[in-house]
Design an enzyme around this catalytic site. Structure first.
Site, PDB file in Angstrom:
ATOM      1  N   PHE A 151       8.676   4.574   8.598  1.00 17.08           N
ATOM      2  CA  PHE A 151       9.228   3.574   9.509  1.00 17.08           C
ATOM      3  C   PHE A 151       9.046   2.154   8.997  1.00 17.08           C
ATOM      4  CE2 PHE A 151       7.678   7.291  11.680  1.00 17.08           C
ATOM      5  CZ  PHE A 151       8.878   7.793  12.143  1.00 17.08           C
ATOM      6  N   GLY A 152       8.675   2.018   7.735  1.00 14.31           N
ATOM      7  CA  GLY A 152       8.523   0.687   7.189  1.00 14.31           C
ATOM      8  C   GLY A 152       7.428   0.659   6.142  1.00 14.31           C
ATOM      9  N   SER A 153       7.271  -0.493   5.505  1.00 12.94           N
ATOM     10  CA  SER A 153       6.293  -0.572   4.426  1.00 12.94           C
ATOM     11  C   SER A 153       4.956  -1.091   4.956  1.00 12.94           C
ATOM     12  CB  SER A 153       6.812  -1.481   3.328  1.00 12.94           C
ATOM     13  OG  SER A 153       7.167  -2.711   3.901  1.00 12.94           O
ATOM     14  N   VAL A 154       3.896  -0.775   4.211  1.00 10.52           N
ATOM     15  CA  VAL A 154       2.553  -1.192   4.603  1.00 10.52           C
ATOM     16  C   VAL A 154       1.978  -2.076   3.502  1.00 10.52           C
ATOM     17  CG1 VAL A 154       0.283  -0.405   5.334  1.00 10.52           C
ATOM     18  CG2 VAL A 154       2.270   1.025   5.767  1.00 10.52           C
ATOM     19  N   ASP A 193       4.366  13.235  14.150  1.00 14.24           N
ATOM     20  CA  ASP A 193       4.567  13.123  12.699  1.00 14.24           C
ATOM     21  C   ASP A 193       3.248  13.346  11.966  1.00 14.24           C
ATOM     22  OD1 ASP A 193       6.014  12.756  10.386  1.00 14.24           O
ATOM     23  OD2 ASP A 193       5.908  10.568  10.445  1.00 14.24           O
ATOM     24  N   GLY A 207       6.050   3.980   4.384  1.00 13.08           N
ATOM     25  CA  GLY A 207       6.076   5.119   5.297  1.00 13.08           C
ATOM     26  C   GLY A 207       7.469   5.361   5.819  1.00 13.08           C
ATOM     27  N   LEU A 210       0.836  -1.215   0.000  1.00 13.89           N
ATOM     28  CA  LEU A 210       0.000   0.000   0.000  1.00 13.89           C
ATOM     29  C   LEU A 210       0.861   1.252   0.000  1.00 13.89           C
ATOM     30  CD1 LEU A 210      -2.627  -1.059   2.675  1.00 13.89           C
ATOM     31  CD2 LEU A 210      -3.033  -0.775   0.239  1.00 13.89           C
ATOM     32  N   GLY A 211       2.044   1.158   0.554  1.00 15.34           N
ATOM     33  CA  GLY A 211       2.904   2.337   0.579  1.00 15.34           C
ATOM     34  C   GLY A 211       4.112   2.088   1.438  1.00 15.34           C
ATOM     35  N   LYS A 221       1.646  -3.193   8.903  1.00 15.28           N
ATOM     36  CA  LYS A 221       2.816  -2.318   8.830  1.00 15.28           C
ATOM     37  C   LYS A 221       4.012  -3.066   9.395  1.00 15.28           C
ATOM     38  CE  LYS A 221       4.251   2.338   9.807  1.00 15.28           C
ATOM     39  NZ  LYS A 221       3.682   3.408   9.023  1.00 15.28           N
TER      40      LYS A 221
END
Ligand SMILES: *[C@@H]1O[C@H](CO)[C@@H](O)[C@H](O)[C@H]1NC(C)=O
Ligand SMILES: *[C@@H]1O[C@H](CO)[C@@H](O)[C@H](O)[C@H]1NC(C)=O
Ligand SMILES: *[C@@H]1O[C@H](CO)[C@@H](O)[C@H](O)[C@H]1NC(C)=O
Ligand SMILES: *[C@@H]1O[C@H](CO)[C@@H](O)[C@H](O)[C@H]1NC(C)=O
Ligand SMILES: *[C@@H]1O[C@H](CO)[C@@H](O)[C@H](O)[C@H]1NC(C)=O
Ligand SMILES: *[C@@H]1O[C@H](CO)[C@@H](O)[C@H](O)[C@H]1NC(C)=O
Ligand SMILES: *[C@@H]1O[C@H](CO)[C@@H](O)[C@H](O)[C@H]1NC(C)=O
Ligand SMILES: *[C@@H]1O[C@H](CO)[C@@H](O)[C@H](O)[C@H]1NC(C)=O
Length: 793
Positions: free
Chosen positions: A505-508, A617, A503, A500-501, A522
């Site tokens: 701090f890591g991928s989703v 954030d 971010g 999905l994306g 996540k």
């Protein structure tokens, strides 16, 4: 001829009769000839206020008070009471009249004096008049402006616009606003609002005419130093004036009645609240409470109680104690406190250690005042010292020994159970070794065993079912969260294939549970925390639930693999809709709802959680939209979860820079106001539909916050919006949102509003004044003027 004359005169007579008939127009005057009693009332000339007999509690029919209330407001709200401590039992046979010596007097059915204005004057024909300001005055009938006494000088708990809060230097008289005893009893309570008796330009809050528990801080001309958000309120709506001269020093405030009906109340809870009448809600809505923290009010819960901030019922009894006066608690006055269930064993045979009292540990936000220090070197010595004095009720040993004697007051629960300090509360020994309790424990033990058995059977059942579905491992439930196994995660996300994306701090990745529920998983890249600490943090995040916060469903923590599982949001993140290439632009209405929703979510994190959660954030990428475009904030709680790694990642991320408050860069402490700054920056983007950061490419004059800061005072709001929004926009909302955004991005974090205030402003409950232009926007704006000047030369 006669008939026609009669026809001419008759309507005239009728008119005369009407004018003199008491029902035609309510009177505003009480006199010796025309006393007031029963259900009759006086109404001020403009109809704003009424004066008459009033009863606060229908269940106590024999308690009546002579009161003034707002006449045009559907909820009877007394703003002044003459006989607050001495109710009368029958208004029909009591009366308010003018005595022979020219004073206003309230007489009961036996014609004994209940209340009087006690002035000496030589004028023998006086009347009482209720004025449109809510002031009740005693004046000569010949000139009612020349009054000798006014209710504004002897107020109860309400400070009305135009009344003086101050001190007369000649007579030494001070106006004091004193809370009610309880919600049904207007007699004087514990809390007082008055001007600083030392002559300072501030108000103070006192308890029981002695302890000062709060001060507004000095008046700077547009705010009190302790209430900086006051500078936000526009002068046209609420203006203060401090006056000091040889005779007196006082504050007055004025409101613009055409905008709002507002007043200050000293509440039973010891907070002074500014309330505004909302016709739509048919109620008063508070928009400022001083002090802000309920638990900062002295003695608010009484003896042997715990005050918990933000709880619905903020007072509770300590273990081993129960409520003293249940009725008072019910009517909003818990200050009667709690009493011991079992008396201490102390005295008499205290030498027999078997029956001596015991202690239990209690975590408090800070140790209460009035401790006696004792020079002893050990915690046992401290405990012993307390046991040896019958009036010692608690001790604490943190480096030194502190002992408390008598009633324990002002205990406040720590915001987070892991924080705070420990103290030890003394109870009778029987409270610790109660035989009935042991029996209970045995029963509980048995039933727990039963429950475990049932759970085991269920788990085995699930195991069998899952096995059929080809999972070899089980997901457990921990608190409200599901603990997922890594293999399970792999399966439901089709080996993390649907990304999905990515971010900060890591991928989703997207996934689908066996029951069809869509989830977002996540994977956290940089978690240096151990498993136990990680689980503790995650379960805290899991307990946070709000419609504008994304719900954490579960997590996975296996070796170095750490993952969080969230509900899935079909409309993705806000940045895609604002800056992406999606064909439909968000309508103004949707944008405003999104801005308000995010503010509510953040307000919840900042103000309503047991421990303050700073998001750190806030940006459009971290706002997700559900099927109805309801916003939900993602990634909250990660700042704490990731610790130092978080700020490192954050400050090195280019994309985030545009949202970071100056505190992040200049290294001062990060507070919730850092989120307010980021929210403001994002709000500019929600209004404009453009990335603020794009100005690097297009030139400083296109930096939207600068445009707003320049155009807002000129009233050119329409110019700020792109062509795609011109159709359905509500300019009033645009202006409000622009002002909020400007206030949010102030350099000084104290000047920024809180998220709770932002919610109120966006909802239109509170008006907001023109913000000052933050210095860096000022600099940018000047630079852009300069560059246009240069270009024209
Ligand atoms: C006062 O008199 C009115 C009218 O006679 C009556 O309805 C009312 O009940 C009386 N009030 C009291 C408290 O007796
Ligand atoms: C009324 O005023 C006089 C003199 O000013 C004072 O002596 C007296 O105590 C007052 N009475 C009441 C009931 O306040
Ligand atoms: C008081 O009233 C009497 C008669 O009503 C009048 O003659 C007298 O002048 C008045 N006194 C003052 C001081 O106004
Ligand atoms: C009434 O009293 C006020 C205040 O003392 C004074 O300014 C005004 O001139 C008086 N009016 C008359 C008609 O005496
Ligand atoms: C409040 O003050 C009065 C008078 O000083 C005192 O008698 C009373 O005990 C105080 N109340 C409490 C709850 O301490
Ligand atoms: C009160 O508000 C109205 C409407 O906004 C405005 O026209 C008027 O000037 C205000 N009055 C004062 C005294 O500020
Ligand atoms: C103290 O103990 C003695 C003997 O056990 C008993 O008779 C006496 O009543 C006790 N006194 C008190 C005050 O409890
Ligand atoms: C208990 O402590 C208080 C406060 O220090 C003291 O006034 C009192 O005399 C002590 N009582 C005994 C029995 O020691």
């Amino acid at each position: 001829m006669e008939a026609s004359l009669g026809a001419l005169i008759f309507p005239y007579l009728l008119l005369l009769i009407c004018v003199h008939h008491p029902l035609a127009r309510a009177e505003d005057t009480v006199s010796r000839d025309r006393p007031l009693s029963g259900g009759r009332r006086l109404v001020s000339s403009g109809g704003n206020f009424a004066l008459g007999f009033f009863q606060p509690d229908d269940r106590a029919p024999n308690r009546w008070y002579l009161a003034i209330w707002y006449n045009k407001i559907s909820k009877t709200t007394p703003v002044w009471i003459a006989n607050r401590a001495t109710p009368i039992s029958d208004p029909n046979s009591s009366q308010l009249t003018v005595s022979e010596d020219g004073n206003l007097v309230l007489l009961d059915q036996a014609r004994s004096l209940i209340w009087a204005t006690n002035i000496t004057s030589s004028i023998n024909s006086t009347v009482g008049v209720i004025l449109d300001s809510g002031n009740f005055v005693l004046a000569p009938a010949s000139n009612t402006s020349n009054f000798h006494w006014q209710s504004f000088d002897e107020p109860t708990n309400v400070w009305l616009p135009g009344a003086k809060l101050g001190r007369n230097k000649i007579t030494g008289q001070t106006t004091r606003f004193i809370s009610w005893q309880s919600s049904v009893d207007p007699s004087p309570g514990y809390y007082t609002l008055e001007i600083d008796p030392n002559g300072g330009d501030q108000f103070i809050h006192r308890w029981n005419s002695s302890a000062i528990y709060w001060e507004t801080g000095r008046w700077t001309g547009n705010m009190f130093t302790g209430v900086p958000e006051m500078a936000l309120y526009p002068k046209e709506t609420l203006s203060y004036k401090f006056t000091v001269n040889n005779q007196e020093s006082y504050f007055v405030y004025r409101t613009n009645a055409s905008i709002a009906t507002a007043m200050f109340i000293m509440e039973i809870s010891g907070q002074v609240k500014t309330v505004v009448w909302m016709e739509s809600r048919k109620d008063w809505v508070p928009f400022l409470a001083l002090p802000k923290a309920q638990c900062n009010v002295y003695f608010v819960c009484g003896s042997f109680t715990m005050c918990t901030e933000n709880a619905v019922t903020f007072c509770s009894c300590l273990r081993g104690f129960s409520k003293q006066y249940n009725g008072e608690w019910r009517y909003g006055n818990p200050s009667g406190g709690c009493m011991r269930n079992v008396e201490l064993q102390c005295g008499g045979n205290s030498s027999r250690k078997t029956t001596a009292d015991g202690f239990y540990a209690l975590a408090v936000a800070k140790l209460p005042d009035k401790a006696w220090g004792l020079a002893t070197v050990s915690t046992d010595g401290c405990k012993e010292a307390c046991l040896n004095n019958c009036s010692c009720t608690a001790y604490s040993y943190a480096g030194g020994c502190s002992l408390w004697y008598g009633d324990l007051i002002n205990l406040v629960a720590p915001a987070d159970s892991s924080m705070g300090q420990s103290m030890y509360i003394r109870l009778a020994a029987s409270e610790f070794s109660n035989p009935t309790k042991t029996r209970k424990a045995a029963v509980i033990g048995a039933s727990t065993a039963g429950a475990i058995l049932v759970t085991l059977i269920v788990i085995i059942g699930i195991l069998l079912i899952l096995r059929k579905r080809s999972f070899s491992e089980v997901n457990k439930v921990e608190g409200s969260l599901v603990v997922f196994r890594y293999r399970f995660q792999q399966y439901v996300t089709k080996n993390f294939s649907e990304r999905l994306g990515k971010g900060s701090f890591g991928s989703v990745c997207k996934g689908s549970l066996p029951d069809g529920t869509l989830i977002a998983v996540k994977k956290l890249d940089s978690v240096s925390q151990g498993d136990k600490q990680f689980r503790a943090e995650v379960s805290t995040i899991g307990t946070i639930q709000h419609v504008n916060l994304i719900q954490l469903l579960g997590f996975c923590s296996e070796r170095s693999m750490k993952m969080l599982v969230y509900e899935f949001m079909p409309n993705g993140s806000l940045d895609r809709h604002l800056f992406g290439s999606t064909p439909v632009t968000l309508s103004w209405k949707t944008r405003y709802q999104i801005a308000l929703g995010i503010a509510k979510g953040l307000a919840y994190l900042h103000e309503k959680c047991r421990s303050l959660i700073i998001h750190c954030d806030i940006k459009p990428e971290n706002v997700l939209l559900d099927a109805n475009f309801m916003p939900k904030i993602a990634d909250f709680g990660l700042a704490k979860l990731l610790g130092r790694d978080f700020s490192r990642v954050l400050t090195t991320m280019r994309g985030t820079i545009g949202y970071l408050a100056p505190e992040w860069i200049n290294g001062t402490a990060i507070t919730a106001k850092a989120d307010v700054f980021s929210y403001g920056m994002m709000l500019f983007e929600i209004i404009s539909g453009d990335r603020n950061a794009d100005w690097h490419r297009k030139g400083a004059e296109t930096f939207f916050p600068v445009l707003v800061a320049m155009r807002l005072p000129e009233g050119k709001i329409q110019d700020l919006l792109g062509p795609e929004l011109s159709a359905d926009v509500n300019l009033e909302e645009v202006e409000r949102a622009c002002k909020v955004a400007c206030w949010c991005v102030q350099d000084d974090d104290n000047t920024r509003p809180t998220m709770g205030e932002i919610v109120q402003i966006l909802e239109g409950l509170v008006d907001v004044s023109f913000p000052p232009i933050p210095w860096y926007l000022h600099v940018l704006a000047q630079r852009s003027n300069f560059s246009t000047e240069e270009a024209s030369h």
